[in-house]
Scaffold this motif. Sequence first.
Motif, PDB file in Angstrom:
ATOM      1  N   VAL A  95       1.575   8.678   1.491  1.00 53.03           N
ATOM      2  CA  VAL A  95       0.739   9.881   1.389  1.00 53.03           C
ATOM      3  C   VAL A  95       0.185  10.241   2.766  1.00 53.03           C
ATOM      4  O   VAL A  95       0.176  11.412   3.165  1.00 53.03           O
ATOM      5  CB  VAL A  95      -0.409   9.654   0.382  1.00 53.03           C
ATOM      6  CG1 VAL A  95      -1.310  10.884   0.329  1.00 53.03           C
ATOM      7  CG2 VAL A  95       0.143   9.340  -0.995  1.00 53.03           C
ATOM      8  N   THR A  96      -0.256   9.228   3.511  1.00 52.00           N
ATOM      9  CA  THR A  96      -0.791   9.465   4.856  1.00 52.00           C
ATOM     10  C   THR A  96       0.286  10.036   5.769  1.00 52.00           C
ATOM     11  O   THR A  96       0.036  10.977   6.534  1.00 52.00           O
ATOM     12  CB  THR A  96      -1.337   8.152   5.447  1.00 52.00           C
ATOM     13  OG1 THR A  96      -2.337   7.624   4.577  1.00 52.00           O
ATOM     14  CG2 THR A  96      -1.931   8.394   6.824  1.00 52.00           C
ATOM     15  N   HIS A 129       0.844  -1.192   0.000  1.00 51.61           N
ATOM     16  CA  HIS A 129       0.000   0.000   0.000  1.00 51.61           C
ATOM     17  C   HIS A 129       0.883   1.247   0.000  1.00 51.61           C
ATOM     18  O   HIS A 129       1.353   1.691   1.046  1.00 51.61           O
ATOM     19  CB  HIS A 129      -0.926  -0.006   1.217  1.00 51.61           C
ATOM     20  CG  HIS A 129      -1.828  -1.202   1.287  1.00 51.61           C
ATOM     21  ND1 HIS A 129      -3.093  -1.211   0.770  1.00 51.61           N
ATOM     22  CD2 HIS A 129      -1.611  -2.446   1.810  1.00 51.61           C
ATOM     23  CE1 HIS A 129      -3.645  -2.402   0.962  1.00 51.61           C
ATOM     24  NE2 HIS A 129      -2.770  -3.165   1.591  1.00 51.61           N
ATOM     25  N   GLU A 153      -0.081   4.150  -0.491  1.00 49.28           N
ATOM     26  CA  GLU A 153      -0.789   5.298   0.091  1.00 49.28           C
ATOM     27  C   GLU A 153      -0.342   5.566   1.532  1.00 49.28           C
ATOM     28  O   GLU A 153      -0.652   6.629   2.088  1.00 49.28           O
ATOM     29  CB  GLU A 153      -2.293   5.076   0.047  1.00 49.28           C
ATOM     30  CG  GLU A 153      -2.792   3.887   0.832  1.00 49.28           C
ATOM     31  CD  GLU A 153      -2.859   2.605  -0.010  1.00 49.28           C
ATOM     32  OE1 GLU A 153      -3.571   1.689   0.409  1.00 49.28           O
ATOM     33  OE2 GLU A 153      -2.200   2.558  -1.061  1.00 49.28           O
TER      34      GLU A 153
END
Length: 279
Positions: free
Chosen positions: A57-58, A52, A54
């Motif tokens: 990004v988090t 993942h 993402e």
Amino acid sequence: MIARKIGKGVGHGLLILWTALGLIPFILILVYSLRTNTDLYAHPLGIGGSYHFENYVTAWNGPGASAGMINYFANTAIASVVAIMVTLTVGSTAAYFATKLSPRQRSAFTAVFVSASIVPFVLLIIPYFQTYNAFSLLSQPAVIGVTYGVLTLPTTVLVLHSYYADFPHELIEASTVDGLGEFAAFMRIVLPLSKGALTAVGMLALVFVWAEAQLGIVLLQEATSQTVSVGLLGFKGQFTAQLGPLFAGLSIATIPVVVLYLVFNRYITKGIALGGAFK
């Protein structure tokens, strides 16, 4: 001959093992940064499951409305630039003109900075907090950058003093014959020829600012003002249920330091070697 080859092979094997011990944790952090909690516990070695991206990004934007790595990087950049400017400006000037002192005065000069370099860091936290709080300077990255610059001065002065003690005095004498004063010669002749030493102490200061957390926890109380090392400690509580973004934050914080070290490692090593004679 055979014994020498065996010894050489054992030495190479130990170096490979030492390198692996240093790389494996970093590789695992990179792998874990792409995992969910379920995959982390189901596949602890990082083999299998899904990935993942993402998570980065988090970590970069932060959880919800909280600060993220983008804020921490900006604050660290401010503190680092201020600290490097302070330590190089004051340290290089003091180190160079200290070479003009008599041997006894130079010995006393270096003794002061050696003593300052061995003061336990924890003893400074409360006085700094009281001073910052009295002048309403808490949670100011630029202000703590000045403090970091002062704290790195002993190393900067000792390293540069060693360098300037061996600086070719013929160049200074030639410049004074041409009409330059001592300070003008320092600015126009000495500093341009000191790029290697200045880079060394600048990198040492940068590494200190990047890694320092004890003082930052006390003086940078607002999340939006925290540096990378302090912010990552906050990530531990914010991402209790999401370990992937926590490892992503660790990766983001580590990669720039590794890259800078690979680029400037010879300067850092030289700086440590130059300063070692005084410690």
